[in-house]
Each structure stands twice: as C-alpha cells, then as structure tokens.
Design an enzyme around this catalytic site. Structure first.
Site, short mmCIF file in Angstrom:
data_model
loop_
_atom_site.label_atom_id
_atom_site.label_comp_id
_atom_site.label_asym_id
_atom_site.label_seq_id
_atom_site.Cartn_x
_atom_site.Cartn_y
_atom_site.Cartn_z
N TRP A 162 0.83 -1.21 0.00
CA TRP A 162 0.00 0.00 0.00
C TRP A 162 0.86 1.25 0.00
CZ3 TRP A 162 -4.25 -1.29 -1.94
CH2 TRP A 162 -4.92 -2.47 -1.56
N ASP A 175 -1.86 6.54 6.31
CA ASP A 175 -2.89 5.63 5.83
C ASP A 175 -3.16 4.67 6.98
OD1 ASP A 175 -4.42 3.65 4.69
OD2 ASP A 175 -2.99 3.12 3.11
N LYS A 181 -12.42 -2.01 6.72
CA LYS A 181 -11.71 -2.93 7.61
C LYS A 181 -12.20 -2.77 9.05
CE LYS A 181 -8.62 -3.28 4.04
NZ LYS A 181 -7.91 -2.40 3.12
C1 PLP Z 1 -7.25 -2.01 2.04
C2 PLP Z 1 -6.19 -0.98 2.11
C3 PLP Z 1 -6.06 0.02 1.14
C4 PLP Z 1 -6.93 0.07 -0.09
O1 PLP Z 1 -8.18 0.55 0.27
P1 PLP Z 1 -9.31 0.89 -0.81
O2 PLP Z 1 -10.35 1.52 0.07
O3 PLP Z 1 -9.73 -0.41 -1.42
O4 PLP Z 1 -8.75 1.82 -1.80
C5 PLP Z 1 -5.07 0.96 1.31
N1 PLP Z 1 -4.26 0.95 2.37
C6 PLP Z 1 -4.35 0.01 3.33
C7 PLP Z 1 -3.42 0.03 4.49
C8 PLP Z 1 -5.32 -0.99 3.23
O5 PLP Z 1 -5.42 -1.93 4.18
#
Ligand code: PLP
Length: 358
Positions: A102, A172, A196
């Site tokens: 990511w 993030d 999540k």
């Molecule tokens: C799942 C995830 C993403 C991607 O998320 P989307 O909402 O599908 O764009 C980005 N960063 C992390 C740390 C993730 O777990």
C-alpha cells in the site's frame, strides 16, 4: 446455518449489533416509514445520521477543533492521489516510508504531482517483514509531509511507535484506525477506507488539520480539494448514504463497548491468542514478521509447504472459518482480526490451529 468465523481482510466482519440494527431499521428508519437509502441527503433524517457519524468520530478519537473530519468516496486508493494533489507542490518533495504494497502504491501516485522521496524502506527481495525503527528513517527537513502506512494489511506488520517529524505526518490507517487510543495531534492528516475497521466499503474517513486544508493547492479540480468538502460538511455532492449510516451504527457500537481503550485491550488479547500458537516450540507454524513489528490486526504466517497451507485453509473452512488465505503476493495464511472480530472466533481459530498441527 453453522456460525461463521469471519477472518476476511476487507471488506471484513461487522459487529452483529450494527447489522441487526440495520435489519430492524431497514424499511423504516427513525420512524420515517422509509429506508435510509430512500431519503434525500439534504433532508433531516439523513442529516441527523451523517452528523452523528462525524460527532462519534470526533468524540471517540478526541479530535481537536482545529481538525476537519471528512467523509469521502474513492477509498484509500483515491487518497493516495488526493493527498499529494492537495499537499505537494510540483517542485517540492515529500517523504514516504515504504513498508509494503500500500505504501508503494501511495508513493507511485505521489510521483504524478511532485517529487516524493523514499525516506526509509524495509523491503528485502520484494518482501516486508518489519517496519523501520524511528532512527532508520532519513527525514528531509524541507519535505511537504511524511507519509506512513500504520498497519500493513498484506505483510502483517504495524507501527507501534510513530516517527517524530517536523513536517506534517500523513497516515494511511485503513486497517488499524480506531483499533486503540489515537493521539490525532501527532498527525497532519489521517485517512482510512471504512471496510476494515469502521463499516462497509464506500466511505473513506479523512481527518485533516485545518491549516493544511487552507494551504492546499487551488490549481486542481475543486472536487479534489479538501476545502470543498470541508466547506460543505462532506455534503458537496451525494454522499454514500447507506455506507455512512452503517458507519454510524459501527461507531455507536464501539462507543457502547467502552471506546478505544476497551477495544485496544480486546484486540491485544485476541492477537496474543494467535501469536501464542505461532510461538509454541515447533517449526510447523512460522511467523516471519519481526516481533516488534507484529500487527494486532492481520496475523500472517506460513506452514511448512504450500500443500499443507491449502489443506489447513480448507479444513478451517469446513469449520466455518473463512478468509484465511494469505494475500496472493505473500502466500501462506492471514487471519484478519479487526475490532469487530469476536474473541470467540479467534479462540476457535487458535484451538483449530493446535489440533491441525497435531
Ligand atoms: C485495504 C487498504 C487500502 C486500499 O483501500 P481501498 O479503500 O480499497 O482503496 C489501502 N491501504 C491500506 C493500508 C489498506 O489496508
């Protein structure tokens, strides 16, 4: 139907009370005689829920008044681009700490807008088994911001200590937001896709310091400027009303559980149950992640052969345990045990792993 133990990495398990509340209110929300999905986003019923979701985020994370709380769309992936679009001038640099897939994607998007640099990476032969310690991170004092991925969903690693930075820290937090107490003041901007730890997919939470919103670039489309959404309370266009309704249900469940300190204690205990199994003397289960970098949200491990891994996943499936297949980039198994994953599910998995080993 036999009970399901849901270890999906995202979209993931939701708290049962948040789902039953949605079921009960599905055809008639707040005594209105209609589903939340059928209400105007400009009308009172929806507005009440929208504002309650934002107020719960503010309350549970103790978000100070000099931060905006935005509910956006496009997922964390859109924020990979929107963050540099707003905060990175073409001739400026930003520091990226690369700890997995990511953060690599976030770095790639930033290259479209300015000159990001890698302040640290823990990649070894395409794999990530740890996060860097603070003294490994080479910070540029002139960076527009420093970007980190607090929990690496695929590698199973997590920052347990954040770097001290003079530039605003951008995080993030998609896969560990609100999994424990959060000092928002350490960050300039936090973003997270909801699917999540916070709700269903379709809504992205952004917590951003007001001075960064104000200083953001103006030579980009208005819709991608944070200030547009801040000025309109995230109602600049039609928001994902049902996803935000579910976010509200999940946050009010979290508040009833005792908020972030209570959920942190539970998450710690759940993670311990699984890592204890992996640490038992034997080389059957192997967790390659360095101990101090272990994630409390995604427990990633291997068995001696891919055949045994497949057998283990399918035997677990027979017992109602789903979502255990590791990400295709790393293989093995991954148990995602976010806030809403019940302790009973984790205990059942720990028992199963012990008997499978035997
Ligand atoms: C799942 C995830 C993403 C991607 O998320 P989307 O909402 O599908 O764009 C980005 N960063 C992390 C740390 C993730 O777990």
């Amino acid at each position: 139907m036999a009970p399901i133990h849901n270890f999906n990495p995202g979209p993931a398990v939701l708290p049962l009370p948040a789902l039953t509340r949605a079921r009960d209110e599905f055809l008639d929300v707040a005594g209105s005689g209609m589903s939340i999905m059928e209400h105007s986003h400009r009308a009172k019923v929806y507005e009440g829920i929208h504002n309650e979701a934002i107020a719960l985020l503010r309350e549970l994370c103790a978000i100070p008044g000099d931060y905006e709380v935005l509910l956006l769309q496009g997922g964390a992936s859109q924020q990979f681009a929107v963050v540099p679009m707003n905060l990175l001038d073409r001739d400026k640099s930003a520091d990226y700490v690369v700890t997995g897939t990511w953060s690599q994607k976030a770095l790639k998007e930033a290259r479209c807008f300015g000159r990001p640099r890698v302040a640290a990476t823990t990649e070894v032969d395409g794999k990530f088994y740890r996060v860097p310690s603070p003294d490994e991170i080479d910070l540029d004092p002139d960076a527009a911001y420093v970007h980190i991925t607090t929990n690496n969903t695929i590698a199973g690693t997590q920052f347990h200590e954040f770097p001290q930075t003079s530039a605003p820290l951008v995080a993030d937090m998609s896969s560990d937001i609100m999994s424990g107490p959060l000092d928002v003041t350490r960050f300039g901007l936090i973003y997270a896709g909801a699917q999540k730890n916070l709700g269903p997919s379709g809504v992205t939470v952004v917590i951003v310091r007001k001075d960064l919103v104000e200083a953001g670039r103006r030579d980009i489309p208005a819709f991608f400027q944070y200030r547009t959404h801040a000025a309109d309370n995230s109602l600049s266009n039609t928001p994902p009303t049902f996803a935000i309704y579910m976010l509200r249900n999940v946050l009010s469940w979290l508040k009833e559980q005792g908020g972030l300190p209570a959920i942190a204690a539970r998450n710690h205990e759940k993670a311990r149950l699984l890592y204890d199994v992996l640490d038992e003397r034997s080389d059957f289960y192997v967790c390659r992640v360095e101990k101090r970098s272990r994630s409390s949200m995604n427990v990633v491990f291997n068995l001696p052969t891919p055949e045994l891994e497949a057998e283990c996943i399918s035997a677990a499936q027979q017992l109602g345990m789903v979502g255990l297949k590791g990400h295709r980039l790393v293989g093995g198994l991954r148990a995602s045990i976010y806030n809403a994953c019940p302790q009973e599910s984790v205990a059942a998995l720990a028992d199963f792993l012990r008997s499978f080993k035997k």
